[in-house]
Design a protein around this motif. Structure first.
Motif, PDB file in Angstrom:
ATOM      1  N   VAL A  98     126.924  48.498  98.580  1.00 54.49           N
ATOM      2  CA  VAL A  98     125.976  47.932  99.580  1.00 54.49           C
ATOM      3  C   VAL A  98     125.989  48.641 100.888  1.00 54.49           C
ATOM      4  O   VAL A  98     125.296  49.014 101.698  1.00 54.49           O
ATOM      5  N   GLU A 142     124.870  41.267  98.661  1.00 50.25           N
ATOM      6  CA  GLU A 142     124.018  42.048  99.579  1.00 50.25           C
ATOM      7  C   GLU A 142     124.524  41.306 100.878  1.00 50.25           C
ATOM      8  O   GLU A 142     124.677  42.195 102.057  1.00 50.25           O
ATOM      9  N   ASN A 174     124.403  47.432  91.993  1.00 50.74           N
ATOM     10  CA  ASN A 174     124.399  47.965  93.373  1.00 50.74           C
ATOM     11  C   ASN A 174     124.956  49.496  93.410  1.00 50.74           C
ATOM     12  O   ASN A 174     124.657  50.508  94.164  1.00 50.74           O
TER      13      ASN A 174
END
Length: 136
Positions: free
Chosen positions: A69, A30, A99
């Motif tokens: 992301v 992230e 993700n």
């Protein structure tokens, strides 16, 4: 002076951070995605001032996870985002797969092998930004 790490050195830093309990792999992914978007908008501020279109080239490993992301964050910013995947998404590492799953709840992923110009919207080929999230 800015130090640039090799891919192997960066993997070592990440593995130590995870082993020491400083962050999870998902948190690092992230952060990497947020760092990419921040760097893009810092380097090209005009891109932050508007909604644009982006193509994300997502690889078969954790860099691909970073790309998912980036795709999600750009979509949240109001961008039109298209993702091309390279490799079998079912074989992604766990964090990258999560993700990928988060992204597919928002948008579609086109397998590179299936990306034929006749099957894609023409706007796909007129992107304001292309992000390489293929390999480390």
């Amino acid at each position: 002076m800015t130090e640039v790490l090799t891919a192997a050195e960066m993997r070592g830093v990440e593995q130590r951070a995870i082993a020491d309990g400083l962050a999870t792999g998902l948190e690092l992914m992230e952060r990497a995605g947020r760092g990419v978007v921040t760097a893009i908008f810092s380097h090209w501020p005009m891109l932050a001032a508007q909604s644009g279109s982006a193509i994300i080239l997502a690889g078969p490993g954790n860099n691909g996870g970073d790309g998912y992301v980036v795709a999600r964050l750009l979509r949240d910013w109001g961008w039109s985002v298209h993702v091309l995947s390279f490799g079998d998404t079912a074989r992604l590492p766990a964090d990258a797969h999560l993700n990928w799953h988060r992204w597919t709840a928002m948008g579609r992923v086109v397998a590179w092998e299936a990306a034929d110009p006749g099957g894609l919207d023409a706007s796909f080929f007129r992107a304001d930004l292309i992000v390489d999230a293929l390999f480390g």
